[in-house]
Write an enzyme that holds these catalytic residues in place. Structure first.
Site, PDB file in Angstrom:
ATOM      1  CG  ASP A 106      24.607  46.677  39.600  1.00 25.98           C
ATOM      2  OD1 ASP A 106      25.146  47.096  40.646  1.00 25.98           O
ATOM      3  OD2 ASP A 106      24.272  47.415  38.656  1.00 25.98           O
ATOM      4  NE  ARG A 108      40.970  56.714  50.375  1.00 23.96           N
ATOM      5  CZ  ARG A 108      41.669  57.231  49.368  1.00 23.96           C
ATOM      6  NH1 ARG A 108      41.365  58.430  48.882  1.00 23.96           N
ATOM      7  NH2 ARG A 108      42.681  56.570  48.831  1.00 23.96           N
ATOM      8  CE1 TYR A 157      36.067  52.743  50.972  1.00 27.95           C
ATOM      9  CE2 TYR A 157      37.530  53.464  52.725  1.00 27.95           C
ATOM     10  CZ  TYR A 157      36.991  52.460  51.956  1.00 27.95           C
ATOM     11  OH  TYR A 157      37.371  51.155  52.183  1.00 27.95           O
ATOM     12  CE  LYS A 209      33.895  50.659  52.620  1.00 29.42           C
ATOM     13  NZ  LYS A 209      33.249  49.425  52.133  1.00 29.42           N
ATOM     14  N   PRO A 231      43.395  44.810  43.340  1.00 33.20           N
ATOM     15  CG  PRO A 231      42.546  43.418  41.681  1.00 33.20           C
ATOM     16  CD  PRO A 231      42.652  43.545  43.167  1.00 33.20           C
ATOM     17  NE  ARG A 283      42.277  52.584  47.275  1.00 30.68           N
ATOM     18  CZ  ARG A 283      41.555  51.480  47.060  1.00 30.68           C
ATOM     19  NH1 ARG A 283      40.636  51.476  46.126  1.00 30.68           N
ATOM     20  NH2 ARG A 283      41.725  50.399  47.796  1.00 30.68           N
ATOM     21  NE  ARG A 329      46.761  54.589  54.342  1.00 27.23           N
ATOM     22  CZ  ARG A 329      45.662  54.662  53.589  1.00 27.23           C
ATOM     23  NH1 ARG A 329      45.165  55.848  53.279  1.00 27.23           N
ATOM     24  NH2 ARG A 329      45.054  53.583  53.160  1.00 27.23           N
TER      25      ARG A 329
HETATM   26  P1  NAD Z   1      38.478  45.881  44.554  1.00 25.05           P
HETATM   27  O1  NAD Z   1      38.076  47.284  44.877  1.00 25.05           O
HETATM   28  O2  NAD Z   1      39.765  45.690  43.842  1.00 25.05           O
HETATM   29  O3  NAD Z   1      37.324  45.162  43.717  1.00 25.05           O
HETATM   30  C1  NAD Z   1      36.009  45.584  43.845  1.00 25.05           C
HETATM   31  C2  NAD Z   1      35.086  44.589  43.187  1.00 25.05           C
HETATM   32  O4  NAD Z   1      33.748  45.119  43.317  1.00 25.05           O
HETATM   33  C3  NAD Z   1      35.320  44.382  41.692  1.00 25.05           C
HETATM   34  O5  NAD Z   1      35.363  43.001  41.404  1.00 25.05           O
HETATM   35  C4  NAD Z   1      34.099  45.035  41.038  1.00 25.05           C
HETATM   36  O6  NAD Z   1      33.705  44.447  39.816  1.00 25.05           O
HETATM   37  C5  NAD Z   1      33.046  44.858  42.126  1.00 25.05           C
HETATM   38  N1  NAD Z   1      31.929  45.801  42.021  1.00 25.05           N
HETATM   39  C6  NAD Z   1      31.987  47.113  41.697  1.00 25.05           C
HETATM   40  N2  NAD Z   1      30.745  47.624  41.622  1.00 25.05           N
HETATM   41  C7  NAD Z   1      29.888  46.605  41.924  1.00 25.05           C
HETATM   42  C8  NAD Z   1      28.482  46.505  41.974  1.00 25.05           C
HETATM   43  N3  NAD Z   1      27.700  47.565  41.709  1.00 25.05           N
HETATM   44  N4  NAD Z   1      27.926  45.319  42.301  1.00 25.05           N
HETATM   45  C9  NAD Z   1      28.712  44.235  42.560  1.00 25.05           C
HETATM   46  N5  NAD Z   1      30.057  44.267  42.505  1.00 25.05           N
HETATM   47  C10 NAD Z   1      30.633  45.446  42.179  1.00 25.05           C
HETATM   48  O7  NAD Z   1      38.442  45.004  45.897  1.00 25.05           O
HETATM   49  P2  NAD Z   1      38.983  45.322  47.369  1.00 25.05           P
HETATM   50  O8  NAD Z   1      39.985  46.432  47.342  1.00 25.05           O
HETATM   51  O9  NAD Z   1      39.335  44.015  47.961  1.00 25.05           O
HETATM   52  O10 NAD Z   1      37.704  45.934  48.117  1.00 25.05           O
HETATM   53  C11 NAD Z   1      36.620  45.116  48.538  1.00 25.05           C
HETATM   54  C12 NAD Z   1      35.912  45.789  49.702  1.00 25.05           C
HETATM   55  O11 NAD Z   1      36.822  45.962  50.782  1.00 25.05           O
HETATM   56  C13 NAD Z   1      35.344  47.182  49.400  1.00 25.05           C
HETATM   57  O12 NAD Z   1      34.110  47.344  50.080  1.00 25.05           O
HETATM   58  C14 NAD Z   1      36.379  48.111  50.002  1.00 25.05           C
HETATM   59  O13 NAD Z   1      35.866  49.383  50.348  1.00 25.05           O
HETATM   60  C15 NAD Z   1      36.786  47.313  51.225  1.00 25.05           C
HETATM   61  N6  NAD Z   1      38.090  47.699  51.771  1.00 25.05           N
HETATM   62  C16 NAD Z   1      39.199  47.625  50.960  1.00 25.05           C
HETATM   63  C17 NAD Z   1      40.431  48.029  51.482  1.00 25.05           C
HETATM   64  C18 NAD Z   1      41.680  48.008  50.628  1.00 25.05           C
HETATM   65  O14 NAD Z   1      42.688  48.623  51.023  1.00 25.05           O
HETATM   66  N7  NAD Z   1      41.700  47.322  49.500  1.00 25.05           N
HETATM   67  C19 NAD Z   1      40.512  48.482  52.799  1.00 25.05           C
HETATM   68  C20 NAD Z   1      39.358  48.526  53.584  1.00 25.05           C
HETATM   69  C21 NAD Z   1      38.146  48.127  53.056  1.00 25.05           C
END
Ligand code: NAD
Length: 246
Positions: A55, A140, A143, A147, A179, A184, A205
């Protein structure tokens, strides 16, 4: 696949799904020794590497995982998308967003850096986003602020340890299929009364007319973890399908 990551010991946070999981799979395929971690250990099932519950919001959990992995590559992937404007934001939203998206990196980097310094180097990869300091996006507020902070952390660590073989880079993706992204889209669909319209708005977008695959972001993380990227540090690497480049 080749052996681009042979000799790398990589700890990845949030490797249970989405970009983190795609990256764990690619790192393994490229010859790295991978320590895949997630707060939800059940999601790590099926990965062909050592897996641990970790975590990123818990000091002891982070310290234990990093001590075990002894990484020379750290991919800080964990993050959360809060939906809302500044006026929608409570103190609790702000604190949670900053704890999970930003303070988590203070924890992991403080734990991993001394190990990397002792080994004579390492690569730290921080998950930022195109959304934040590169380009604005509606609803956002928390967020985007978190970031943007990630880019500040990245530049600071990069410059302070550049002479000691440490590289620190950030990844700034556009919209990526994962996922939580599907969640979202579903939430917006309920608001608009049309899932189709919600999907259309998210895809609109991206000037390429599609969102990214998680493997496309994993490929950038693989490059930044490998010695092929030896001459890059301190940068936000934008990978957003042309979103911010118009
Ligand atoms: P996701 O959001 O679907 O999955 C997130 C994962 O984080 C899950 O497996 C969850 O169990 C884990 N998680 C949540 N809280 C946690 C904690 N306290 N400690 C450890 N793990 C934890 O995955 P995603 O959409 O691929 O996003 C991954 C990263 O990429 C994030 O930082 C997100 O902000 C960033 N990101 C995503 C996008 C997008 O469009 N998906 C775009 C830009 C940046």
């Amino acid at each position: 696949m080749t052996d681009r990551l042979k000799g790398k010991r990589a700890l990845i946070t949030a490797a249970g799904q989405g970009i983190g999981r795609a990256t764990a799979e690619m790192f393994i395929a490229e010859g790295a020794e991978v320590f895949a971690t997630d707060v939800n250990a059940d999601l790590l099932t099926g990965l062909d590497c050592e897996t641990h519950a970790l975590d990123v919001r818990d000091d002891a959990s982070v310290a234990k995982g990093i001590a075990r992995a002894q990484p020379n590559v750290l991919f800080n992937c964990a993050g959360f998308v809060h939906h809302g404007t500044i006026l929608d934001t409570t103190d609790a939203d702000w604190d949670f967003g900053f704890d999970l998206n930003v303070r988590s990196m203070l924890r992991t980097i403080q734990a991993a850096l001394p190990i990397m310094l002792e080994q004579g180097g390492g690569s730290i990869i921080n998950m930022s986003s195109a959304l934040g300091s590169i380009i604005g996006g509606p609803n956002r507020f928390v967020y985007g602020a978190t970031k943007a902070a990630v880019i500040g952390i990245t530049k600071s660590v990069a410059i302070d340890y550049i002479k000691q073989g440490i590289r620190c880079n950030a990844i700034c993706p556009g919209t990526v299929e994962s996922p939580s992204w599907h969640d979202r889209v579903r939430a917006l669909g309920e608001q608009l009364g049309s899932q189709e319209e919600a999907m259309k708005q998210f895809v609109a977008r991206q000037p390429m007319g599609r969102v990214a695959k998680a493997t496309e972001i994993a490929a950038l993380a693989t490059y930044l973890a490998s010695d092929e990227s030896a001459f890059t540090t301190g940068h936000p690497h934008i990978i957003d399908g042309g979103w911010s480049g118009q």
